[in-house]
Design a protein around this motif. Structure first.
Motif, PDB file in Angstrom:
ATOM      1  N   ALA A  90       0.827  -1.208   0.000  1.00 62.69           N
ATOM      2  CA  ALA A  90       0.000   0.000   0.000  1.00 62.69           C
ATOM      3  C   ALA A  90       0.861   1.257   0.000  1.00 62.69           C
ATOM      4  O   ALA A  90       0.602   2.210  -0.746  1.00 62.69           O
ATOM      5  N   GLY A  91       1.903   1.281   0.837  1.00 65.78           N
ATOM      6  CA  GLY A  91       2.766   2.449   0.908  1.00 65.78           C
ATOM      7  C   GLY A  91       3.564   2.666  -0.360  1.00 65.78           C
ATOM      8  O   GLY A  91       3.709   3.799  -0.835  1.00 65.78           O
ATOM      9  N   GLN A  92       4.096   1.590  -0.937  1.00 70.26           N
ATOM     10  CA  GLN A  92       4.890   1.716  -2.160  1.00 70.26           C
ATOM     11  C   GLN A  92       4.031   2.229  -3.320  1.00 70.26           C
ATOM     12  O   GLN A  92       4.454   3.097  -4.088  1.00 70.26           O
ATOM     13  N   ALA A  93       2.830   1.700  -3.455  1.00 71.58           N
ATOM     14  CA  ALA A  93       1.946   2.146  -4.531  1.00 71.58           C
ATOM     15  C   ALA A  93       1.548   3.609  -4.343  1.00 71.58           C
ATOM     16  O   ALA A  93       1.520   4.385  -5.304  1.00 71.58           O
ATOM     17  N   ARG A  94       1.267   4.008  -3.111  1.00 68.83           N
ATOM     18  CA  ARG A  94       0.872   5.398  -2.878  1.00 68.83           C
ATOM     19  C   ARG A  94       2.042   6.342  -3.139  1.00 68.83           C
ATOM     20  O   ARG A  94       1.854   7.445  -3.674  1.00 68.83           O
ATOM     21  N   LEU A  95       3.253   5.951  -2.780  1.00 67.75           N
ATOM     22  CA  LEU A  95       4.409   6.806  -3.048  1.00 67.75           C
ATOM     23  C   LEU A  95       4.636   6.952  -4.547  1.00 67.75           C
ATOM     24  O   LEU A  95       4.955   8.052  -5.036  1.00 67.75           O
ATOM     25  N   LEU A  96       4.479   5.867  -5.299  1.00 67.12           N
ATOM     26  CA  LEU A  96       4.608   5.964  -6.755  1.00 67.12           C
ATOM     27  C   LEU A  96       3.547   6.902  -7.325  1.00 67.12           C
ATOM     28  O   LEU A  96       3.814   7.676  -8.255  1.00 67.12           O
ATOM     29  N   LYS A  97       2.348   6.830  -6.789  1.00 65.81           N
ATOM     30  CA  LYS A  97       1.291   7.737  -7.235  1.00 65.81           C
ATOM     31  C   LYS A  97       1.705   9.189  -7.028  1.00 65.81           C
ATOM     32  O   LYS A  97       1.561  10.041  -7.925  1.00 65.81           O
ATOM     33  N   VAL A  98       2.241   9.501  -5.843  1.00 63.36           N
ATOM     34  CA  VAL A  98       2.653  10.869  -5.533  1.00 63.36           C
ATOM     35  C   VAL A  98       3.773  11.315  -6.463  1.00 63.36           C
ATOM     36  O   VAL A  98       3.735  12.421  -7.026  1.00 63.36           O
ATOM     37  N   MET A  99       4.767  10.458  -6.679  1.00 64.64           N
ATOM     38  CA  MET A  99       5.928  10.848  -7.486  1.00 64.64           C
ATOM     39  C   MET A  99       5.566  10.995  -8.963  1.00 64.64           C
ATOM     40  O   MET A  99       6.024  11.926  -9.632  1.00 64.64           O
ATOM     41  N   VAL A 100       4.754  10.077  -9.481  1.00 59.99           N
ATOM     42  CA  VAL A 100       4.352  10.176 -10.891  1.00 59.99           C
ATOM     43  C   VAL A 100       3.510  11.426 -11.112  1.00 59.99           C
ATOM     44  O   VAL A 100       3.677  12.146 -12.109  1.00 59.99           O
ATOM     45  N   ALA A 101       2.599  11.715 -10.178  1.00 61.49           N
ATOM     46  CA  ALA A 101       1.760  12.908 -10.311  1.00 61.49           C
ATOM     47  C   ALA A 101       2.606  14.182 -10.261  1.00 61.49           C
ATOM     48  O   ALA A 101       2.338  15.144 -10.989  1.00 61.49           O
ATOM     49  N   GLU A 102       3.630  14.210  -9.399  1.00 60.03           N
ATOM     50  CA  GLU A 102       4.488  15.390  -9.320  1.00 60.03           C
ATOM     51  C   GLU A 102       5.302  15.583 -10.593  1.00 60.03           C
ATOM     52  O   GLU A 102       5.564  16.710 -11.004  1.00 60.03           O
ATOM     53  N   ARG A 103       5.711  14.488 -11.241  1.00 60.46           N
ATOM     54  CA  ARG A 103       6.546  14.589 -12.440  1.00 60.46           C
ATOM     55  C   ARG A 103       5.735  14.975 -13.674  1.00 60.46           C
ATOM     56  O   ARG A 103       6.187  15.751 -14.510  1.00 60.46           O
ATOM     57  N   THR A 104       4.554  14.400 -13.817  1.00 58.29           N
ATOM     58  CA  THR A 104       3.825  14.514 -15.083  1.00 58.29           C
ATOM     59  C   THR A 104       2.554  15.335 -14.976  1.00 58.29           C
ATOM     60  O   THR A 104       1.949  15.641 -16.005  1.00 58.29           O
ATOM     61  N   PHE A 105       2.115  15.678 -13.746  1.00 62.95           N
ATOM     62  CA  PHE A 105       0.851  16.378 -13.516  1.00 62.95           C
ATOM     63  C   PHE A 105      -0.329  15.581 -14.074  1.00 62.95           C
ATOM     64  O   PHE A 105      -1.357  16.144 -14.446  1.00 62.95           O
ATOM     65  N   GLN A 106      -0.164  14.262 -14.122  1.00 62.46           N
ATOM     66  CA  GLN A 106      -1.247  13.402 -14.574  1.00 62.46           C
ATOM     67  C   GLN A 106      -2.122  12.989 -13.391  1.00 62.46           C
ATOM     68  O   GLN A 106      -1.713  13.091 -12.228  1.00 62.46           O
ATOM     69  N   ARG A 107      -3.309  12.500 -13.710  1.00 59.47           N
ATOM     70  CA  ARG A 107      -4.206  11.974 -12.680  1.00 59.47           C
ATOM     71  C   ARG A 107      -3.877  10.505 -12.470  1.00 59.47           C
ATOM     72  O   ARG A 107      -3.999   9.694 -13.388  1.00 59.47           O
ATOM     73  N   VAL A 108      -3.441  10.186 -11.267  1.00 59.60           N
ATOM     74  CA  VAL A 108      -3.069   8.819 -10.914  1.00 59.60           C
ATOM     75  C   VAL A 108      -3.986   8.365  -9.789  1.00 59.60           C
ATOM     76  O   VAL A 108      -4.268   9.124  -8.860  1.00 59.60           O
ATOM     77  N   SER A 109      -4.453   7.131  -9.866  1.00 57.94           N
ATOM     78  CA  SER A 109      -5.424   6.648  -8.880  1.00 57.94           C
ATOM     79  C   SER A 109      -5.007   5.295  -8.332  1.00 57.94           C
ATOM     80  O   SER A 109      -4.302   4.516  -8.983  1.00 57.94           O
ATOM     81  N   LEU A 110      -5.460   5.050  -7.111  1.00 59.76           N
ATOM     82  CA  LEU A 110      -5.360   3.736  -6.469  1.00 59.76           C
ATOM     83  C   LEU A 110      -6.775   3.284  -6.127  1.00 59.76           C
ATOM     84  O   LEU A 110      -7.652   4.108  -5.854  1.00 59.76           O
ATOM     85  N   ASP A 111      -6.991   1.980  -6.098  1.00 61.85           N
ATOM     86  CA  ASP A 111      -8.330   1.513  -5.737  1.00 61.85           C
ATOM     87  C   ASP A 111      -8.659   1.839  -4.281  1.00 61.85           C
ATOM     88  O   ASP A 111      -9.818   1.977  -3.912  1.00 61.85           O
ATOM     89  N   SER A 112      -7.639   1.987  -3.426  1.00 58.93           N
ATOM     90  CA  SER A 112      -7.893   2.298  -2.021  1.00 58.93           C
ATOM     91  C   SER A 112      -8.337   3.741  -1.820  1.00 58.93           C
ATOM     92  O   SER A 112      -8.819   4.098  -0.748  1.00 58.93           O
ATOM     93  N   ASP A 113      -8.181   4.605  -2.852  1.00 61.40           N
ATOM     94  CA  ASP A 113      -8.645   5.986  -2.744  1.00 61.40           C
ATOM     95  C   ASP A 113     -10.155   6.075  -2.749  1.00 61.40           C
ATOM     96  O   ASP A 113     -10.736   6.985  -2.162  1.00 61.40           O
ATOM     97  N   ASP A 114     -10.803   5.153  -3.424  1.00 60.77           N
ATOM     98  CA  ASP A 114     -12.271   5.196  -3.540  1.00 60.77           C
ATOM     99  C   ASP A 114     -12.799   3.766  -3.561  1.00 60.77           C
ATOM    100  O   ASP A 114     -13.224   3.249  -4.588  1.00 60.77           O
ATOM    101  N   LEU A 115     -12.736   3.133  -2.379  1.00 57.57           N
ATOM    102  CA  LEU A 115     -13.184   1.745  -2.292  1.00 57.57           C
ATOM    103  C   LEU A 115     -14.676   1.660  -2.606  1.00 57.57           C
ATOM    104  O   LEU A 115     -15.480   2.421  -2.095  1.00 57.57           O
TER     105      LEU A 115
END
Length: 687
Positions: free
Chosen positions: A284-309
Motif C-alpha cells: 500500500a505504501g509503495q503504490a501510494r508513493l509511486l502515485k505521488v511521485m508520478v503525479a508530481e513529475r507529469t501532472f497526470q491523474r493517478v489513482s489507487l483503488d484504495s482511494d475510492d473503495l
C-alpha cells in the motif's frame, strides 16, 4: 404556549408574557444547576447548562419561533384595505399602536432566543471537525444535544432540522392570504427534508431513520388531506402560477441532467491517466508513493483503488471506461488478490496499455498453480470473480500473458526499494524519464526534522518518503531547516547519524512490522532516548504504520540476539519508547485520512528551537502558536522512575510465569519422560 390559562390582560401584555417564558425557563435551569454545583462540586456547570438548555430549545424551537412571529401572521379584510392578526383579530396589523408594540416584542424575543441559539448551533457545526481532532471533551459535552443522535458523517443534521423548522415557521409570514401557496411551500420544504434524510441516513439507529422518513411522509399526507378536505379555495392565477413553476422545474432538471452528462463526456475530468493495481496488505505504501511521485513529475491523474473503495463491479467499470494505463505493482501476493485479478482481466480485455512492475518479492505462478488458478487465488476469490463474469480459463490465459510479457511491458526492480532515490528511479522508468538514483535533496542540518524508518523494509521506507513529501510543505512556515529522511543516508554510517540526531529539532520514528528486528532503528531509538535523559537531542515522535508492541520476553531473549552489545540502559530506553503513545499513520487509508494523520504528526513538532534549547523547547497546537513549555523536569523524572519500576516488576512477574510454563508444559503434553535424568513420576511431583 397558552399563557391565557394562568393570566389575562391586553394583547400586548399577553405577547410579552409569552416571550418571557423561554428566558425565564433557561434562567431556572441555570439556577438549578448552580445549586447542584454548590452541593456537588464535581458538577460541570457550563457544559451541563449548555446541553440542558440546548435540548429544551431544540424541542420547543418551532413553538418559540411561531410565538415570536405571531404579529407578522395577518389576514386581509374584505376589500384588502386593512388586515388583522390571526392570533388577535381585534388588533389591526401595522395600523395600531398595539400591533407595533407586539411586533417590537416579538422581534426582540426572536433576536434574543431563537436567533442566537441557531447561530451558536451553526458555529458549533462549523467548528466540530476541529474540536474532534483536538479531542475536546468539554465541547462534546456542551453540544451533546446537537451531535449525539446522528452519525459522525452527518454531524450537521441538527442544524438542517433547525433550518427546516425555521423555514416552515416563516411560510405564513411570507405568504399571507393564499392558503394553497402556503400548503405548497410547506410541502416543498417537507419533500426536501425527506430527500436529505434518505440521502444522509443521519440517525445512529437504523430504525430511527425509517421512522423519521415515515413520520415526515405522514406530515406530507396530512397537508394534502387538509388541502383536499379543508374547503379552501385557490385563485385561478395562483393555480396556474404553481403549475407553471412545477412543470418548469421538472423540465429544468431534465435539461440540466442532459447538459451535465454532455459536459462530462466532453470534459472527462474523471479519466485517470494511470491506475496502480497493488496488494493493499503488502504494498500500500509503495503504490501510494509511486502515485505521488508520478503525479508530481507529469501532472497526470493517478489513482489507487484504495482511494475510492467501492463494489468490484463499479471498480471494473472504472478500469474499462476511465483508465488509460494500468500499472500492476507485482509483490508476493498481488495475483492472489481477487480484486487485482479482476482489474488485470478488465484491462486486458479492453486493450489498455499495461505495465507490470516486478519487485524482488514477486514469484511468478508455476504451471501447476496456473492450471488450478481458482485455488491459487485467495479463499473465495474464484467465486467472487465468477459472479462478475470472469471465467477461470480467461484468468489463467491472462496471468500467463502478464508473466510472459505478452501484450504488456515489464519493469524489473532488481533491488528492494528502500530510499527516495530508488522510488524516484522507478517512477521515472514508469513515465519513461530516466533519473539517477540520488540521495535526498536535503542532508541533515542543525534544527532539522529527521524521519527514520527501517532501511530494509520497503513498506516502511515508502511510508517515510510519503511523510517527508507531505510534511515539508506543512512545516515550511516554522521550520526553515531541512526535512531529512535517514535511510537516504545509510552510506554515512551510524556515527554520522548520531551526530545529526544530537542537533536535530525532532525525530519521527516510523514503527513498522520489521522495527523489532531492525538493529539500525533500535540503535537510533536508544541513542535518542539517551540524549533525552540528559535533556538534549530531538523530540522523539513514534508513528505507527503496522507495529505491535512486544511482550516483555522480547527484551530479555530476542533483543540481545539482534543487538548483542545492547546494554541494560539501552533496553530500558527502547522499552520506554515503545510504550509511548504513537500517532496513527496508515498508508492503506485514503488521501484525506492520510492528510489528517500527517497534520496530527506535524503538530507534535516543537516550534521554538535553538541549538542549546534541548528537548523542552516548544509546544505544538492546532493554530501553531508559540507557547513555551513549563518547567516540570522534576515531575517528569519522578514519573519516569515510577514507570521504570512498574515495568521492571511486570517483567519479573512475566519472566517467572514463562519459566514455570517451560517446566510444566512438558508434563501436560505427556513429554515429561523425554527430559533427561528424571523420571516422569519425579517430574509430576514437582511444585
Amino acid at each position: 404556549v397558552k399563557t391565557e390559562c394562568i393570566m389575562s390582560g391586553d394583547p400586548v401584555s399577553k405577547q410579552l408574557y409569552r416571550q418571557l417564558i423561554p428566558p425565564i425557563f433557561i434562567a431556572y435551569v441555570f439556577l438549578v444547576l448552580a445549586v447542584k454545583r454548590r452541593l456537588s462540586p464535581k458538577t460541570e456547570l457550563v457544559p451541563e447548562f449548555s446541553n440542558t438548555s440546548g435540548t429544551i430549545l431544540m424541542m420547543f424551537f418551532v413553538s418559540i419561533c411561531i410565538s415570536a412571529f405571531d404579529p407578522l401572521v395577518c389576514y386581509s379584510h374584505p376589500g384588502h384595505v386593512y388586515s388583522s392578526m390571526r392570533k388577535e383579530p381585534s388588533v389591526l396589523c401595522f395600523d395600531s399602536s398595539e400591533h407595533v408594540a407586539m411586533l417590537v416584542i416579538g422581534m426582540l424575543a426572536f433576536a434574543l432566543t431563537p436567533l442566537p441559539f441557531l447561530s451558536v448551533a451553526i458555529f458549533a457545526v462549523w467548528k466540530y471537525p476541529r474540536y474532534i481532532a483536538m479531542h475536546d471533551i468539554t465541547f462534546m459535552k456542551a453540544f451533546r444535544f446537537l451531535f449525539f443522535r446522528y452519525e459522525p458523517s452527518a454531524y450537521f443534521f441538527g442544524v438542517v432540522l433547525l433550518l427546516r423548522n425555521l423555514f416552515i415557521c416563516l411560510v405564513p409570514v411570507v405568504i399571507r392570504d393564499d392558503i394553497a401557496a402556503q400548503i405548497l411551500a410547506i410541502a416543498a420544504i417537507v419533500v426536501v427534508s425527506i430527500v436529505a434524510q434518505c440521502l444522509l441516513r443521519p440517525w445512529r439507529n437504523f430504525l430511527a431513520n425509517i421512522l423519521d422518513g415515515a413520520m415526515t411522509g405522514c406530515v406530507l399526507l396530512v397537508l394534502i388531506s387538509g388541502a383536499v378536505g379543508g374547503g379552501y379555495t385557490a385563485a385561478e392565477a395562483t393555480v396556474q402560477s404553481i403549475s407553471v413553476f412545477v412543470v418548469a422545474a421538472f423540465l429544468s432538471m431534465w435539461v440540466a441532467l442532459i447538459a451535465w452528462n454532455v459536459y462530462k463526456q466532453l470534459n472527462r475530468s474523471d479519466i485517470y491517466d494511470m491506475f496502480i493495481c497493488h496488494d493493499k496488505v503488502g504494498a500500500a505504501g509503495q503504490a501510494r508513493l509511486l502515485k505521488v511521485m508520478v503525479a508530481e513529475r507529469t501532472f497526470q491523474r493517478v489513482s489507487l483503488d484504495s482511494d475510492d473503495l467501492q463494489q468490484l463491479d463499479a471498480l471494473l467499470d472504472t478500469i474499462k471506461a476511465k483508465v488509460r494505463h494500468l500499472v500492476v505493482y507485482m509483490t508476493r501476493s498481488t495475483l492472489a488478490r481477487p480484486w487485482c485479478a479482476g482489474e488485470i482481466v478488465a484491462a486486458f480485455k479492453t486493450g489498455k496499455p499495461i505495465t507490470a512492475v516486478l519487485t524482488p518479492s514477486f514469484v511468478a505462478p508455476n504451471e501447476e498453480q496456473l492450471s488450478s488458478v481458482g485455488t491459487y487465488l485467495d479463499i473465495g476469490g474464484a467465486d467472487l470473480l465468477v459472479q462478475f463474469g470472469i471465467a477461470m480459463a480467461d484468468l489463467r490465459n491472462i496471468f500467463a500473458q502478464l508473466v510472459e510479457a505478452r501484450g504488456c511491458s515489464h519493469v524489473q526492480v532488481d533491488t528492494v526499494p528502500t530510499s527516495t532515490g530508488h522510488f524516484q528511479d522507478l517512477a521515472g522508468r514508469l513515465v519513461q524519464k530516466d533519473t539517477k538514483i540520488t540521495p535526498s535533496v536535503h542532508a541533515p542540518s542543525p534544527g532539522c526534522l529527521i524521519v527514520s524508518a527501517d532501511p530494509c523494509d520497503p513498506e516502511a521506507a515508502a511510508a517515510g518518503c510519503i511523510l517527508v513529501s507531505k510534511a515539508k510543505y506543512l512545516v515550511s512556515t516554522f521550520l526553515p531547516e531541512s526535512v531529512c529522511f535517514l535511510p537516504d543516508h545509510m552510506s554515512s554510517g551510524m556515527d554520522a547519524h548520531r551526530v545529526a540526531l544530537a542537533t536535530a529539532r525532532a525525530l519521527v520514528v516510523v514503527l513498522s512490522a520489521e522495527t523489532l528486528v531492525s538493529r539500525h532503528q533500535l540503535e537510533i531509538i536508544a541513542h535518542v532516548k539517551g540524549l533525552n535523559e540528559k535533556d538534549h537531542g530531538p523530540v522523539a515522535i513514534p508513528v505507527n504504520v503496522d507495529f505491535s508492541p512486544p511482550s516483555t520476553h522480547y527484551y530479555s531473549r530476542v533483543l540481545p540476539q539482534i543487538w548483542p552489545e545492547v546494554s541494560e540502559a539501552q533496553v530500558r530506553r527502547i522499552g520506554v519508547f515503545f510504550r509511548t503513545a504513537s500517532c496513527p499513520y496508515s498508508t492503506r487509508a485514503s488521501d484525506q485520512v492520510l492528510r489528517a494523520q500527517i497534520h496530527a504528526i506535524v503538530r507534535r513538532i516543537p516550534l521554538n528551537w535553538t541549538s542549546a534549547s534541548g528537548i523542552g523547547a516548544g509546544i505544538y497546537e492546532d493554530d501553531l502558536t508559540h507557547i513555551e513549555f513549563e518547567d516540570n523536569d522534576g515531575e517528569e523524572e519522578e514519573e519516569e522512575k515510577e514507570e521504570e519500576e512498574q515495568y521492571e516488576e511486570e517483567e519479573e512477574e512475566e519472566q517467572e510465569e514463562i519459566e514455570e510454563e517451560v517446566v510444566r508444559e512438558p508434563l501436560r503434553s505427556g513429554l515429561a519422560a523425554k527430559l533427561p535424568g528424571m523420571r516422569a513420576s519425579e517430574l509430576a511431583s514437582m511444585p
